[in-house]
Design a protein around this motif. Sequence first.
Motif, PDB file in Angstrom:
ATOM      1  N   GLY A 122       0.850  -1.283   0.139  1.00 23.49           N
ATOM      2  CA  GLY A 122       0.041   0.060  -0.065  1.00 23.49           C
ATOM      3  C   GLY A 122       0.795   1.231  -0.074  1.00 23.49           C
ATOM      4  O   GLY A 122       2.131   1.014  -0.155  1.00 23.49           O
ATOM      5  N   GLN A 123       0.266   2.435   0.212  1.00 23.93           N
ATOM      6  CA  GLN A 123       1.218   3.782   0.111  1.00 23.93           C
ATOM      7  C   GLN A 123       1.876   3.882   1.291  1.00 23.93           C
ATOM      8  O   GLN A 123       3.261   4.074   0.875  1.00 23.93           O
ATOM      9  N   LEU A 124       1.437   3.703   2.260  1.00 23.44           N
ATOM     10  CA  LEU A 124       2.441   3.806   3.507  1.00 23.44           C
ATOM     11  C   LEU A 124       3.351   2.726   3.479  1.00 23.44           C
ATOM     12  O   LEU A 124       4.548   2.820   3.691  1.00 23.44           O
ATOM     13  N   GLY A 125       3.052   1.567   3.219  1.00 26.49           N
ATOM     14  CA  GLY A 125       3.825   0.442   3.262  1.00 26.49           C
ATOM     15  C   GLY A 125       5.067   0.650   2.090  1.00 26.49           C
ATOM     16  O   GLY A 125       6.176   0.402   2.730  1.00 26.49           O
ATOM     17  N   VAL A 160       5.325  -7.352   4.602  1.00 24.50           N
ATOM     18  CA  VAL A 160       4.325  -8.563   4.022  1.00 24.50           C
ATOM     19  C   VAL A 160       3.154  -7.938   3.653  1.00 24.50           C
ATOM     20  O   VAL A 160       2.682  -6.872   4.143  1.00 24.50           O
ATOM     21  N   ASP A 161       2.487  -8.124   2.554  1.00 26.11           N
ATOM     22  CA  ASP A 161       1.125  -7.667   2.060  1.00 26.11           C
ATOM     23  C   ASP A 161       0.223  -8.808   2.204  1.00 26.11           C
ATOM     24  O   ASP A 161       0.725  -9.979   2.430  1.00 26.11           O
ATOM     25  N   VAL A 162      -0.825  -8.853   1.502  1.00 22.53           N
ATOM     26  CA  VAL A 162      -2.151  -9.766   1.897  1.00 22.53           C
ATOM     27  C   VAL A 162      -1.845 -11.306   1.377  1.00 22.53           C
ATOM     28  O   VAL A 162      -2.240 -12.032   1.959  1.00 22.53           O
ATOM     29  N   LEU A 168       0.600 -12.325   4.206  1.00 20.16           N
ATOM     30  CA  LEU A 168       0.023 -12.321   5.635  1.00 20.16           C
ATOM     31  C   LEU A 168      -1.275 -11.590   5.201  1.00 20.16           C
ATOM     32  O   LEU A 168      -1.143 -10.286   5.393  1.00 20.16           O
ATOM     33  N   ASP A 169      -2.457 -12.209   5.424  1.00 20.16           N
ATOM     34  CA  ASP A 169      -3.571 -11.721   5.537  1.00 20.16           C
ATOM     35  C   ASP A 169      -4.189 -11.630   6.916  1.00 20.16           C
ATOM     36  O   ASP A 169      -3.920 -12.519   7.502  1.00 20.16           O
ATOM     37  N   ILE A 170      -3.960 -10.378   7.150  1.00 14.52           N
ATOM     38  CA  ILE A 170      -4.202  -9.991   8.714  1.00 14.52           C
ATOM     39  C   ILE A 170      -5.601 -10.470   9.353  1.00 14.52           C
ATOM     40  O   ILE A 170      -5.685 -10.560  10.516  1.00 14.52           O
ATOM     41  N   CYS A 171      -6.449 -10.836   8.391  1.00  8.13           N
ATOM     42  CA  CYS A 171      -7.695 -11.598   8.760  1.00  8.13           C
ATOM     43  C   CYS A 171      -7.410 -13.136   9.286  1.00  8.13           C
ATOM     44  O   CYS A 171      -8.414 -13.658   9.668  1.00  8.13           O
ATOM     45  N   TYR A 192      -8.653  -1.934   5.169  1.00 12.64           N
ATOM     46  CA  TYR A 192      -9.539  -1.612   4.003  1.00 12.64           C
ATOM     47  C   TYR A 192      -9.905  -0.374   3.727  1.00 12.64           C
ATOM     48  O   TYR A 192     -10.475   0.346   4.747  1.00 12.64           O
ATOM     49  N   THR A 193      -9.465   0.410   2.736  1.00 16.49           N
ATOM     50  CA  THR A 193      -9.546   2.003   2.637  1.00 16.49           C
ATOM     51  C   THR A 193     -10.292   2.235   1.521  1.00 16.49           C
ATOM     52  O   THR A 193     -10.239   3.463   1.406  1.00 16.49           O
ATOM     53  N   ALA A 194     -10.866   1.579   1.041  1.00 16.31           N
ATOM     54  CA  ALA A 194     -11.925   1.967   0.102  1.00 16.31           C
ATOM     55  C   ALA A 194     -13.367   2.489   0.767  1.00 16.31           C
ATOM     56  O   ALA A 194     -14.192   1.758   1.044  1.00 16.31           O
ATOM     57  N   ILE A 225     -19.077   3.857   7.417  1.00 18.71           N
ATOM     58  CA  ILE A 225     -18.731   2.512   7.804  1.00 18.71           C
ATOM     59  C   ILE A 225     -17.041   2.510   8.033  1.00 18.71           C
ATOM     60  O   ILE A 225     -16.872   1.937   8.857  1.00 18.71           O
ATOM     61  N   TYR A 226     -16.519   2.895   6.921  1.00 15.77           N
ATOM     62  CA  TYR A 226     -15.008   3.070   6.992  1.00 15.77           C
ATOM     63  C   TYR A 226     -14.649   3.593   8.453  1.00 15.77           C
ATOM     64  O   TYR A 226     -13.768   3.058   9.181  1.00 15.77           O
ATOM     65  N   GLY A 227     -15.150   4.704   8.640  1.00 14.47           N
ATOM     66  CA  GLY A 227     -14.503   5.595  10.102  1.00 14.47           C
ATOM     67  C   GLY A 227     -15.066   4.528  11.111  1.00 14.47           C
ATOM     68  O   GLY A 227     -14.300   4.626  12.258  1.00 14.47           O
ATOM     69  N   SER A 266     -15.551   1.474  11.461  1.00 13.61           N
ATOM     70  CA  SER A 266     -14.528   0.181  11.459  1.00 13.61           C
ATOM     71  C   SER A 266     -13.206   0.605  12.113  1.00 13.61           C
ATOM     72  O   SER A 266     -12.681  -0.100  12.657  1.00 13.61           O
ATOM     73  N   LYS A 267     -12.888   1.600  11.522  1.00 12.85           N
ATOM     74  CA  LYS A 267     -11.414   2.145  12.032  1.00 12.85           C
ATOM     75  C   LYS A 267     -11.418   2.386  13.386  1.00 12.85           C
ATOM     76  O   LYS A 267     -10.453   2.101  14.346  1.00 12.85           O
ATOM     77  N   LEU A 268     -12.561   3.105  13.936  1.00 13.55           N
ATOM     78  CA  LEU A 268     -12.620   3.339  15.406  1.00 13.55           C
ATOM     79  C   LEU A 268     -12.741   2.238  16.294  1.00 13.55           C
ATOM     80  O   LEU A 268     -12.072   2.069  17.279  1.00 13.55           O
TER      81      LEU A 268
HETATM   82  N1  NAP Z   1      -5.400   6.784   2.218  1.00 13.20           N
HETATM   83  C1  NAP Z   1      -5.684   7.671   2.906  1.00 13.20           C
HETATM   84  O1  NAP Z   1      -6.055   8.937   2.368  1.00 13.20           O
HETATM   85  C2  NAP Z   1      -5.628   7.574   4.496  1.00 13.20           C
HETATM   86  C3  NAP Z   1      -6.218   8.567   5.183  1.00 13.20           C
HETATM   87  C4  NAP Z   1      -6.270   8.308   6.698  1.00 13.20           C
HETATM   88  C5  NAP Z   1      -5.899   7.076   7.132  1.00 13.20           C
HETATM   89  N2  NAP Z   1      -5.105   6.262   6.375  1.00 13.20           N
HETATM   90  C6  NAP Z   1      -4.970   5.033   7.231  1.00 13.20           C
HETATM   91  O2  NAP Z   1      -3.645   4.972   6.718  1.00 13.20           O
HETATM   92  C7  NAP Z   1      -3.269   3.814   6.495  1.00 13.20           C
HETATM   93  C8  NAP Z   1      -2.628   3.374   5.442  1.00 13.20           C
HETATM   94  O3  NAP Z   1      -3.261   3.756   4.285  1.00 13.20           O
HETATM   95  P1  NAP Z   1      -2.590   3.602   2.686  1.00 13.20           P
HETATM   96  O4  NAP Z   1      -3.387   4.742   1.974  1.00 13.20           O
HETATM   97  O5  NAP Z   1      -1.413   3.126   2.629  1.00 13.20           O
HETATM   98  O6  NAP Z   1      -3.664   2.121   2.301  1.00 13.20           O
HETATM   99  P2  NAP Z   1      -3.528   1.414   1.169  1.00 13.20           P
HETATM  100  O7  NAP Z   1      -2.558   2.164  -0.054  1.00 13.20           O
HETATM  101  O8  NAP Z   1      -4.921   0.980   0.554  1.00 13.20           O
HETATM  102  O9  NAP Z   1      -2.842   0.266   1.497  1.00 13.20           O
HETATM  103  C9  NAP Z   1      -3.401  -0.899   2.540  1.00 13.20           C
HETATM  104  C10 NAP Z   1      -2.577  -2.209   1.980  1.00 13.20           C
HETATM  105  O10 NAP Z   1      -3.290  -2.955   2.916  1.00 13.20           O
HETATM  106  C11 NAP Z   1      -3.621  -4.244   2.169  1.00 13.20           C
HETATM  107  N3  NAP Z   1      -4.476  -5.167   2.479  1.00 13.20           N
HETATM  108  C12 NAP Z   1      -6.035  -4.922   2.694  1.00 13.20           C
HETATM  109  N4  NAP Z   1      -6.468  -5.855   3.342  1.00 13.20           N
HETATM  110  C13 NAP Z   1      -5.356  -6.652   3.907  1.00 13.20           C
HETATM  111  C14 NAP Z   1      -5.610  -7.943   4.775  1.00 13.20           C
HETATM  112  N5  NAP Z   1      -6.665  -8.587   5.072  1.00 13.20           N
HETATM  113  N6  NAP Z   1      -4.390  -8.241   4.900  1.00 13.20           N
HETATM  114  C15 NAP Z   1      -3.320  -7.578   4.807  1.00 13.20           C
HETATM  115  N7  NAP Z   1      -3.123  -6.797   3.963  1.00 13.20           N
HETATM  116  C16 NAP Z   1      -4.365  -6.182   3.553  1.00 13.20           C
HETATM  117  C17 NAP Z   1      -4.062  -3.646   0.887  1.00 13.20           C
HETATM  118  O11 NAP Z   1      -4.026  -4.627  -0.078  1.00 13.20           O
HETATM  119  P3  NAP Z   1      -4.966  -4.583  -1.442  1.00 13.20           P
HETATM  120  O12 NAP Z   1      -4.719  -3.350  -2.191  1.00 13.20           O
HETATM  121  O13 NAP Z   1      -4.794  -5.762  -2.253  1.00 13.20           O
HETATM  122  O14 NAP Z   1      -6.327  -4.581  -0.872  1.00 13.20           O
HETATM  123  C18 NAP Z   1      -3.160  -2.556   0.787  1.00 13.20           C
HETATM  124  O15 NAP Z   1      -1.704  -3.040  -0.066  1.00 13.20           O
HETATM  125  C19 NAP Z   1      -4.459   2.781   6.749  1.00 13.20           C
HETATM  126  O16 NAP Z   1      -4.593   2.285   8.208  1.00 13.20           O
HETATM  127  C20 NAP Z   1      -5.559   3.801   6.383  1.00 13.20           C
HETATM  128  O17 NAP Z   1      -6.681   3.368   6.985  1.00 13.20           O
HETATM  129  C21 NAP Z   1      -5.482   6.313   5.102  1.00 13.20           C
END
Ligand code: NAP
Length: 292
Positions: free
Chosen positions: A11-14, A32-34, A37-40, A63-65, A126-128, A130-132
């Motif tokens: 993901g972006q931060l990773g 590790v990505d999904v 390691l699927d964190i579920c 889940y960021t969608a 829902i996203y908010g 679930s994160k909370l």
């Molecule tokens: N993006 C934003 O604007 C934003 C704003 C505020 C906070 N955040 C938080 O910041 C953090 C990083 O965000 P990001 O933008 O880097 O997110 P991201 O780009 O969507 O990356 C998330 C990564 O997690 C993976 N993932 C999804 N389900 C998974 C699972 N069950 N097990 C393991 N990996 C899984 C995704 O894989 P897939 O792509 O294959 O699903 C993706 O590689 C997240 O906690 C997010 O909630 C993000």
Amino acid sequence: MNRILVTGSLGQLGRCLQDIKSQYSDFEYKFVDVDELDICNLEQIQRLFEDYKPDFCINTAAYTAVDKAEEDIQKAFNVNADAVKNLAEFCLEYNTVLIHISTDFVFEGNKTVPYKENDFPNPISIYGASKLEGEKHVQAILPKHFIIRTSWLYSPYGNNFVKTMLRLAETKTVLNVVNDQIGTPTNANDLAEVIMQIICKEILLDKNSELTPIYGIYHFSNEGACSWYDFAKKIFSIYKIDINLQPLPTSGYPTLAKRPFYSVLDKSKIKTVFGIKIKDWEQTLTSILTDR
Ligand SMILES: NC(=O)c1ccc[n+]([C@@H]2O[C@H](COP(=O)([O-])OP(=O)(O)OC[C@H]3O[C@@H](n4cnc5c(N)ncnc54)[C@H](OP(=O)(O)O)[C@@H]3O)[C@@H](O)[C@H]2O)c1
């Protein structure tokens, strides 16, 4: 050598954490990505913790969608809440410090001054929600945690507003962008740096046994505030893209998920505790885009 496990590493931060790892070479890393390691998946977490025994786990997986989550409620809660609970439990068992990333979307958005860590969260999506719930699990289970709430993340990777604007500008001459939601864009690379600084400080304090006061929730974004319209305007100005950009009220751009009208984060705590200097959003955006 301290071992760092990074989930959601594609993901972006990773990816930004991978980019800076050579600057922090005193650590051993496992990204590790999904697919690995699927964190579920409880068994996969167990096996990884047993084999790797991380000192730190940075959970960027999520889940960021935001809109899709409104229809995919179960999945959003599985990844953002239930899986986080499991991670926290394994961190407790293996004495691992968890750095968990959360969001400004835990807030409702009715304030007009920046949100502090102890402001009451009241998500409107829902996203908010679930994160909370994920945050609450971490707080209830694991004393050694850092929950970092951030906002409007962008990077050269994955899906984000900057990339969307640049893509749309290739085919459109007029763009309408929402101008009544106020927040702060955050360069994911700056967040990655801050996470590593927090880890380094934790190790230092741990050695001096001054521990507990620094754990907890922190807010981090870049400095300043703007609307999505202002953000788009800055992107096009940096790129010298000539486009007819028009401000639009939220009511003119209906989405499945509701978003807070105001979600600027107050960063006083992270700046004081960790002595961090935070870049202004326009300055860091300019540097990332002109460096490409
Ligand atoms: N993006 C934003 O604007 C934003 C704003 C505020 C906070 N955040 C938080 O910041 C953090 C990083 O965000 P990001 O933008 O880097 O997110 P991201 O780009 O969507 O990356 C998330 C990564 O997690 C993976 N993932 C999804 N389900 C998974 C699972 N069950 N097990 C393991 N990996 C899984 C995704 O894989 P897939 O792509 O294959 O699903 C993706 O590689 C997240 O906690 C997010 O909630 C993000």
